[in-house]
Scaffold this motif. Structure first.
Motif, PDB file in Angstrom:
ATOM      1  N   SER A   6      58.135  -7.708 -20.573  1.00  0.00           N
ATOM      2  CA  SER A   6      58.100  -8.922 -21.132  1.00  0.00           C
ATOM      3  C   SER A   6      59.405  -8.898 -22.186  1.00  0.00           C
ATOM      4  CB  SER A   6      56.821  -8.981 -22.190  1.00  0.00           C
ATOM      5  OG  SER A   6      56.524 -10.171 -23.153  1.00  0.00           O
ATOM      6  N   GLY A  22      41.661 -12.530 -22.812  1.00  0.00           N
ATOM      7  CA  GLY A  22      41.403 -13.326 -21.734  1.00  0.00           C
ATOM      8  C   GLY A  22      42.683 -14.098 -21.238  1.00  0.00           C
ATOM      9  N   THR A  23      43.830 -14.012 -22.001  1.00  0.00           N
ATOM     10  CA  THR A  23      44.994 -14.629 -21.443  1.00  0.00           C
ATOM     11  C   THR A  23      45.555 -13.776 -20.144  1.00  0.00           C
ATOM     12  OG1 THR A  23      45.642 -15.068 -23.928  1.00  0.00           O
ATOM     13  CG2 THR A  23      47.423 -15.039 -22.148  1.00  0.00           C
ATOM     14  N   PRO A  24      45.787 -14.730 -19.153  1.00  0.00           N
ATOM     15  CA  PRO A  24      46.337 -14.216 -17.987  1.00  0.00           C
ATOM     16  C   PRO A  24      47.504 -13.322 -18.191  1.00  0.00           C
ATOM     17  CG  PRO A  24      45.708 -16.376 -17.739  1.00  0.00           C
ATOM     18  CD  PRO A  24      45.669 -16.257 -19.236  1.00  0.00           C
ATOM     19  N   ASP A  73      55.109 -15.238 -22.458  1.00  0.00           N
ATOM     20  CA  ASP A  73      55.247 -15.884 -23.701  1.00  0.00           C
ATOM     21  C   ASP A  73      55.283 -14.756 -24.703  1.00  0.00           C
ATOM     22  OD1 ASP A  73      54.491 -18.290 -22.530  1.00  0.00           O
ATOM     23  OD2 ASP A  73      52.272 -18.216 -22.985  1.00  0.00           O
ATOM     24  N   ARG A  75      48.211  -5.428 -26.258  1.00  0.00           N
ATOM     25  CA  ARG A  75      46.788  -5.085 -26.135  1.00  0.00           C
ATOM     26  C   ARG A  75      46.912  -4.034 -27.137  1.00  0.00           C
ATOM     27  NH1 ARG A  75      45.209  -0.591 -23.539  1.00  0.00           N
ATOM     28  NH2 ARG A  75      43.224  -0.297 -23.084  1.00  0.00           N
ATOM     29  N   GLN A 132      51.025 -14.930 -17.845  1.00  0.00           N
ATOM     30  CA  GLN A 132      51.173 -15.716 -18.946  1.00  0.00           C
ATOM     31  C   GLN A 132      51.484 -14.902 -20.444  1.00  0.00           C
ATOM     32  OE1 GLN A 132      48.367 -18.674 -19.973  1.00  0.00           O
ATOM     33  NE2 GLN A 132      49.211 -18.853 -22.053  1.00  0.00           N
ATOM     34  N   ALA A 133      51.024 -13.614 -20.447  1.00  0.00           N
ATOM     35  CA  ALA A 133      51.038 -12.954 -21.734  1.00  0.00           C
ATOM     36  C   ALA A 133      52.621 -12.366 -21.709  1.00  0.00           C
ATOM     37  CB  ALA A 133      49.842 -11.806 -21.608  1.00  0.00           C
ATOM     38  N   ALA A 149      54.876 -15.193 -28.824  1.00  0.00           N
ATOM     39  CA  ALA A 149      53.676 -14.656 -29.369  1.00  0.00           C
ATOM     40  C   ALA A 149      53.952 -13.606 -30.375  1.00  0.00           C
ATOM     41  CB  ALA A 149      52.549 -13.889 -28.189  1.00  0.00           C
ATOM     42  N   THR A 173      48.248 -11.152 -28.172  1.00  0.00           N
ATOM     43  CA  THR A 173      47.607 -11.911 -27.089  1.00  0.00           C
ATOM     44  C   THR A 173      46.195 -12.295 -27.289  1.00  0.00           C
ATOM     45  OG1 THR A 173      49.504 -10.945 -25.714  1.00  0.00           O
ATOM     46  CG2 THR A 173      47.644 -12.091 -24.557  1.00  0.00           C
ATOM     47  N   GLU A 174      45.845 -13.335 -27.275  1.00  0.00           N
ATOM     48  CA  GLU A 174      44.503 -13.839 -27.003  1.00  0.00           C
ATOM     49  C   GLU A 174      43.770 -13.102 -26.078  1.00  0.00           C
ATOM     50  OE1 GLU A 174      43.008 -15.511 -29.320  1.00  0.00           O
ATOM     51  OE2 GLU A 174      44.467 -15.754 -30.534  1.00  0.00           O
TER      52      GLU A 174
END
Length: 373
Positions: free
Chosen positions: A13, A348-350, A357, A325, A353-354, A361, A345-346
């Motif tokens: 990331s 359930g975020t794929p 972003d 996480r 995408q995590a 984030a 990260t919220e």
């Protein structure tokens, strides 16, 4: 208010330096008058070169070396000219990720490329080497690296052994007379959180071999081969210490570095912290923001966020750990000097995408924490 920003990379990331920038943006959006000190961190694994180069203003040097199976591959190391310091990640030359799963062959995988990186660093003027030894594809006791540096490993008939750990079963003679003489004046430190010995049920072949594709028979072959390496080393030099902590790191590369090159093995996060001057940056700090991609109870076993927290405890600064996480068992960190654990990260975020972003984030999470300070 003084806030030190000392994260590791968030794998796939953002680099540690990018994480520092994201944290800084979040802090300054809420606390524009805060003093923010950025100290990119690592623990000796992936991101070590970037962390040290970015913290000390070094350069990245890319050379062509041999991968674990002898194929040409570009590998990058860091060099800080004013300190004559080279920073090497063994995985860039001999890492597991360089070999596709279907091609992995731990019996003949070699650390030769690591030796090539060391030679390049010496050619650039290095007098000090910091070698991170995580993520290896190899189990050759560092013999490939030593061969690239000029050592000779031969069988009973004087023939040079082929690459890989399995061939060491035929080892009869070791000749180090051809080793690059510059190494005698080079200070080598190993950054590793692996304390395993070379041999035995807790050693390189038994514990880590299966992670690199070794089957049960392969493990037996490699254990016998490394045992032979120890025996011949002891006969040739009058000493062989396979039980030293870290000797089993990176398939025995730790043994090769310590036994033949007088390297010092240091917990990775401690060594990186010392190299980039973390403790000095922490003086007078009120808060420390650190983190990496994922934190759990295992974070206490030599990972960057906990190493940073331990350093911060010496100055009284309070610590916030950010992560993509945060596992349920990570709460143990709250009982060991950490003030807050923050998932950026919220649920359930794929994953894709995590990862994409992540910087944004992390900025938002840092800003949210600062509103509570």
């Amino acid at each position: 208010m003084k806030i030190v920003l000392a994260p590791d990379s968030f794998k796939e990331s953002m680099t540690a330096s990018q994480a520092v920038a994201a944290l800084r943006e979040g802090v300054e959006s809420v606390l524009p008058d805060a003093e923010c000190i950025g100290v990119p961190m690592a623990d000796g694994g992936e991101g070590t070169v970037d962390a040290v180069v970015d913290a000390l203003g070094g350069e990245r040097i890319t050379v062509e070396v041999s991968d674990p199976l002898g194929r040409p591959v570009p590998a990058t190391y860091g060099y800080v000219a004013d300190r004559r310091l080279a920073v090497v990640e063994m995985a860039s030359a001999s890492g597991l990720e360089l070999v596709a799963p279907a091609e992995r062959d731990i019996l003949r995988a070699s650390t030769f490329g690591v030796g090539q990186l060391i030679i390049s660093a010496l050619d650039h003027g290095a007098a000090e080497l910091l070698i991170g030894i995580g993520g290896s594809a190899t189990n050759d006791g560092g013999v490939g690296m030593l061969t690239a540096l000029g050592a000779s490993f031969t069988d009973a008939e004087g023939a040079t052994l082929p690459p890989g750990g399995a061939a060491l079963a035929r080892l009869q003679h070791i000749d180090v007379s051809g080793v690059d003489p510059r190494l005698a004046d080079t200070h080598i430190r190993i950054a590793s959180d692996v304390t395993a010995p070379l041999l035995g049920t807790g050693g390189a072949s038994v514990v880590f071999g299966p992670q690199k594709g070794a089957g049960a028979e392969d493990v037996e072959v490699l254990e016998a081969a490394l045992t032979r390496l120890v025996a011949v080393t002891g006969t040739a030099f009058g000493h062989a210490r396979p039980d030293r902590p870290g000797a089993g790191a990176a398939g025995g590369l730790g043994f090769g570095l310590m036994e033949f090159l007088a390297a010092e093995c240091v917990p990775g996060v401690e060594l990186i912290a010392q190299t980039v001057g973390l403790q000095q940056s922490l003086n007078g700090a009120d808060w420390v923001f650190t983190g990496e991609g994922s934190v759990d109870a295992q974070t206490m076993l030599g990972k960057t966020p906990f190493g940073v927290a331990r350093a911060a405890a010496l100055t009284g600064a309070r610590v916030v750990i950010f992560a993509g996480r945060v596992a349920a068992d990570a709460d143990v960190l709250l009982a060991n000097g950490v003030a807050k654990l923050v998932a950026i990260t919220e649920p359930g975020t794929p994953l894709d995408q995590a990862l994409r972003d992540g910087p944004a984030a992390l900025t938002r999470a840092a800003a949210a924490v600062c509103r509570t300070l």
